[in-house]
Design an enzyme around this catalytic site. Sequence first.
Site, short mmCIF file in Angstrom:
data_model
loop_
_atom_site.label_atom_id
_atom_site.label_comp_id
_atom_site.label_asym_id
_atom_site.label_seq_id
_atom_site.Cartn_x
_atom_site.Cartn_y
_atom_site.Cartn_z
CB SER A 147 34.11 -32.47 30.12
OG SER A 147 33.73 -33.71 29.60
CE1 TYR B 104 38.23 -31.33 26.24
CE2 TYR B 104 37.24 -33.48 26.69
CZ TYR B 104 37.15 -32.10 26.61
OH TYR B 104 35.96 -31.50 26.93
CE LYS C 143 37.67 -28.68 28.94
NZ LYS C 143 37.65 -27.22 28.84
C1 WQD Z 1 28.44 -40.40 21.88
C2 WQD Z 1 28.08 -41.86 21.68
C3 WQD Z 1 29.93 -43.21 20.94
C4 WQD Z 1 30.50 -41.30 17.09
C5 WQD Z 1 32.78 -36.76 24.03
C6 WQD Z 1 33.89 -36.40 24.97
C7 WQD Z 1 33.35 -35.59 26.12
C8 WQD Z 1 32.64 -34.37 25.61
C9 WQD Z 1 31.59 -34.73 24.60
C10 WQD Z 1 33.68 -32.34 24.75
C11 WQD Z 1 29.15 -42.81 22.20
C12 WQD Z 1 28.85 -43.16 19.89
C13 WQD Z 1 30.01 -41.65 18.34
C14 WQD Z 1 30.32 -42.21 16.01
C15 WQD Z 1 29.16 -43.71 17.50
N1 WQD Z 1 33.64 -33.56 25.00
N2 WQD Z 1 29.36 -42.83 18.55
N3 WQD Z 1 29.65 -43.38 16.27
O1 WQD Z 1 32.33 -39.79 23.63
O2 WQD Z 1 30.19 -39.40 24.92
O3 WQD Z 1 31.84 -37.58 24.70
O4 WQD Z 1 32.13 -35.58 23.60
O5 WQD Z 1 34.24 -31.60 24.18
O6 WQD Z 1 34.40 -35.25 26.93
O7 WQD Z 1 34.48 -37.58 25.46
O8 WQD Z 1 30.54 -38.22 22.72
O9 WQD Z 1 29.47 -37.83 20.54
O10 WQD Z 1 31.75 -38.92 20.61
O11 WQD Z 1 29.75 -40.20 21.39
O12 WQD Z 1 28.56 -44.79 17.69
O13 WQD Z 1 30.73 -41.97 14.89
O14 WQD Z 1 28.00 -42.12 20.27
O15 WQD Z 1 30.48 -44.51 21.02
O16 WQD Z 1 28.50 -43.92 22.74
P1 WQD Z 1 31.25 -38.88 24.02
P2 WQD Z 1 30.41 -38.73 21.24
#
Ligand code: WQD
Length: 341
Positions: A127, A152, A156
């Site tokens: 990741s 988590y 990785k």
């Molecule tokens: C994306 C953007 C949030 C939810 C995570 C893990 C990473 C990988 C992928 C895998 C961010 C914003 C999110 C919500 C929001 N993991 N958001 N409201 O955090 O980039 O990555 O998933 O298994 O290791 O850390 O992905 O989709 O959670 O967020 O505003 O309800 O959307 O703040 O900017 P992230 P995400």
Amino acid sequence: MNKKIIVTGGCGFIGSHTAVELQNKGYDVVLIDDLSNAYENTINRVFMITGIRPIFEKIDLKDEKETQHCFHKHRDAIGVIHFAAYKAVGESKTDPIKYYENNFKGLIHVLKAMQSNSISNIIFSSSATVYGLPEKLPIQEDLPTQRPFSPYGNTKKVGEEILEDVVKCGWLKAISLRYFNPIGAHESGNIGELPQGTPNNLMPYITQTAVGKLDQLQVFGDDYETKDGTAVRDYIHVVDLALAHVKALDYLLNNEDQTNLEIFNLGTGKGYTVMEVIKTFERVSGQELNYEIVERRDGDVPSLFANGDKASKILGWEVKRNLDDMIQDSWKWEQNNRNNN
Ligand code: WQD
């Protein structure tokens, strides 16, 4: 020629899409899954798409004996793609032991079973979280890794370090693929992401809000130094991601004298803000989304996007699907699968 590949976590989101693309390329697929965060029905859905039923083994990789037994049974496999892991960032902070136990035991037992059965090729599901708060964007693979913000993420990072050490012993060849933000679903609408409980990630949160399963999307922060103040991520279509695994596997199998763990970023190289994703969703789906701006989420970085040149140059991988495609397919999947698995 024998083309059997073991796919651990094969009933999950990325595993199931990779199984489809492996079968499309003529590989025979053995899916291993403990079904802790996936459904056995995925096997039928893979069959609906490809017309080929993958072999399924319900195995908990924490159980070394079961793992050894299963790998012995499939000792004619030529490679392993290891997806099986817990992946909820928030839960990993409240229950780190669960994450370290599952993700490390799984990896170690897979490696031991590969060694005992002379299977010498592995692709590891990693990741972009291993880059921590990156000092330079877009992110290239040679940017030093940092301590990730979650247990988590740390599984990785350390998983890659374990592989680095084992590759140096000479019997193993390995590739680690660092995913940015995988979204989308198979264009058939038959397989996609099925988060259990309330989703943590943006895309399933958006689609579940749009169908009325959830009341309102919360946008985490609008005071980042980005074009509209919301955070930037590099979203990648899960089918493009799956195709990268097939390319990586072909490369690994043909590269006889690999001496180091090879690492590739898998992203599109384009960053989109949360608001851009919301606006694109509204345009593509024709639905107005109920959302509000709230505080930043702890541990989120402002911007993260890849330089994907290495994967395109060395693996010959091309990103073919844009944000509209990703959202269209996620939306189709949500609508098809509202009430079933
Ligand atoms: C994306 C953007 C949030 C939810 C995570 C893990 C990473 C990988 C992928 C895998 C961010 C914003 C999110 C919500 C929001 N993991 N958001 N409201 O955090 O980039 O990555 O998933 O298994 O290791 O850390 O992905 O989709 O959670 O967020 O505003 O309800 O959307 O703040 O900017 P992230 P995400």
